[in-house]
Design an enzyme around this catalytic site. Structure first.
Site, short mmCIF file in Angstrom:
data_model
loop_
_atom_site.label_atom_id
_atom_site.label_comp_id
_atom_site.label_asym_id
_atom_site.label_seq_id
_atom_site.Cartn_x
_atom_site.Cartn_y
_atom_site.Cartn_z
N GLU A 185 -61.25 -53.97 33.33
CA GLU A 185 -59.82 -53.60 33.30
C GLU A 185 -59.35 -53.25 31.89
OE1 GLU A 185 -56.73 -56.27 32.77
OE2 GLU A 185 -57.89 -58.03 33.38
N LYS A 237 -48.04 -51.07 31.37
CA LYS A 237 -48.89 -52.02 32.11
C LYS A 237 -48.84 -51.58 33.57
CE LYS A 237 -48.82 -56.88 33.53
NZ LYS A 237 -48.18 -58.19 33.32
N VAL A 245 -55.44 -56.25 36.99
CA VAL A 245 -56.48 -56.54 37.99
C VAL A 245 -56.18 -55.75 39.28
CG1 VAL A 245 -57.44 -58.34 39.49
CG2 VAL A 245 -57.11 -58.77 37.04
N ASP A 264 -42.37 -64.89 42.01
CA ASP A 264 -43.12 -64.09 41.05
C ASP A 264 -44.60 -64.30 41.36
OD1 ASP A 264 -44.40 -62.82 39.00
OD2 ASP A 264 -43.14 -63.66 37.41
N SER A 319 -48.16 -62.48 41.53
CA SER A 319 -48.84 -61.29 41.00
C SER A 319 -49.36 -60.40 42.13
CB SER A 319 -50.01 -61.70 40.12
OG SER A 319 -50.72 -60.55 39.70
N ALA A 320 -49.21 -59.09 41.93
CA ALA A 320 -49.79 -58.12 42.88
C ALA A 320 -51.31 -58.26 42.94
CB ALA A 320 -49.39 -56.70 42.48
N ASP A 321 -51.91 -58.95 41.95
CA ASP A 321 -53.36 -59.17 41.99
C ASP A 321 -53.77 -59.88 43.29
OD1 ASP A 321 -53.25 -58.21 39.40
OD2 ASP A 321 -53.88 -60.09 38.44
N LYS A 368 -55.15 -68.76 34.67
CA LYS A 368 -54.68 -69.61 33.60
C LYS A 368 -53.73 -70.66 34.13
CE LYS A 368 -54.86 -67.26 29.25
NZ LYS A 368 -55.14 -65.89 29.67
N1 PSU Z 1 -54.63 -63.30 32.83
C1 PSU Z 1 -55.33 -63.41 31.67
N2 PSU Z 1 -55.46 -62.32 30.87
C2 PSU Z 1 -54.91 -61.11 31.20
C3 PSU Z 1 -54.18 -61.02 32.43
C4 PSU Z 1 -54.08 -62.13 33.21
O1 PSU Z 1 -55.83 -64.48 31.38
O2 PSU Z 1 -55.05 -60.14 30.44
C5 PSU Z 1 -53.61 -59.69 32.86
C6 PSU Z 1 -54.50 -59.08 33.96
O3 PSU Z 1 -54.58 -57.68 33.77
C7 PSU Z 1 -53.72 -59.41 35.23
C8 PSU Z 1 -52.30 -59.30 34.74
O4 PSU Z 1 -53.98 -58.50 36.27
O5 PSU Z 1 -52.32 -59.88 33.45
C9 PSU Z 1 -51.33 -60.03 35.65
O6 PSU Z 1 -50.02 -59.71 35.32
P1 PSU Z 1 -48.81 -60.06 36.34
O7 PSU Z 1 -48.70 -61.56 36.31
O8 PSU Z 1 -47.62 -59.37 35.75
O9 PSU Z 1 -49.20 -59.52 37.68
MN MN Z 2 -45.76 -61.52 37.72
#
Ligand code: PSU
Ligand code: MN
Length: 287
Positions: free
Chosen positions: A9, A70, A90, A120, A122-124, A141
């Protein structure tokens, strides 16, 4: 044997790590994948074009550029139509990897359910529910609500595999006290689960979680107060949505004067190695 690819990524490069460690890491991850006999493909958007595989100059550009979007799933059409540069999360990377026929993807940690913000999510997590890619990571994390994150994955039918572990790893730390669905100890076993999933016609991806190498682990008791402080600061600043994760990552690194960063780099490299082995096993076993 067909060629074994590993997707990487770009949000981790543009928003997850500071310069110059981000560039060094991006190059190192590609080397590690090649050393295992697989072919790395770092995925990003450049000037609104989908790029599956970046040149050395393009990696450097992304690592230094400011204001790169992003790009998660919802941002893909916008960034393309508007001709923007984008670092894929991701979710964004999984979607593009799958379209390019790549089945295995290595990252550091996935996004999840944020602490104190049950909406909140994540779309992941939802991408894992609908895109058939193996995502190799060190768990999520502890900036996130890990039990809630695992519940969402379960609801959406995403298998969570522990690679050499019975516990879901917590990124900097090897354990979280939370169980995985299955422990496996070889890349072939991961490949067999993925193949079974495809033969069943399931639309889901799967999460393969690999604990950070022991010598780089940061004990939970040490990182937890730092995380709590960073989460509090994000609250005070009123951060929302996609700005929360980059803020927390940068702040934790600052507060720990780099030792969390070293753990981050070590686990990224380790995950890339495991992903390359899985990709090779898959190309041998899948006929
Ligand atoms: N967690 C990490 N390092 C990162 C990310 C997450 O330890 O760099 C990044 C990844 O690209 C993940 C994104 O897909 O943050 C998630 O962001 P959000 O919570 O806004 O979906
Ligand atoms: Mn988020």
């Amino acid at each position: 044997m067909s060629e074994a690819f590993v997707a990487l990524e770009s949000t981790v490069i543009a928003h997850g790590l500071p310069y110059p460690q981000n560039l060094e890491t991006a190059k190192r991850l590609e080397e590690v994948v090649r050393a295992e006999g697989a072919e790395p493909k770092t995925i990003a958007l450049l000037g609104g074009k989908v790029r599956v595989g970046l040149t050395a100059d393009e990696l450097e550009y992304l690592a230094k550029a400011k204001g790169v979007r992003k790009v998660s799933r919802r941002d893909l059409p916008i960034a393309i139509a508007m001709g923007q540069d984008g670092a894929t999360t991701v979710a964004g990377t999984m979607y593009l990897a799958n379209r390019a026929g790549i089945h295995v993807f290595a990252t550091g940690g996935i996004g999840g359910v944020h602490r104190g913000h049950v909406f909140d999510v994540s779309a992941d997590l939802l991408e894992l529910a609908q895109t058939p890619v193996v995502v190799v990571c060190a768990g999520a994390k502890a900036i996130l609500d890990l039990p809630a994150t695992l519940e969402v994955l379960e609801t959406h039918g995403v298998p969570v595999i522990g690679y050499g572990t019975d516990e879901f790893p917590a990124f900097y730390s090897r354990s979280s006290g939370l169980p995985v669905d299955q422990r496996v100890d070889s890349p072939e076993d991961v490949a067999r689960i993925y193949i079974a999933q495809r033969r069943l016609g399931l639309p889901t991806g799967m999460l393969v979680t690999v604990p950070v190498p022991e010598e780089h682990e940061v004990p939970r008791e040490e990182i937890e107060p730092v995380i709590e402080r960073a989460v509090r600061e994000a609250e005070e600043k009123g951060l929302r949505g996609k700005d929360i994760t980059p803020f927390l990552l940068a702040r934790i690194s600052e507060l720990t004067e780099g030792w969390s960063l070293r753990a981050n780099l070590a686990l990224l490299e380790n995950n890339a190695r495991v992903a390359a082995r899985i990709s090779r096993a898959l190309s041998e076993l899948w006929s």
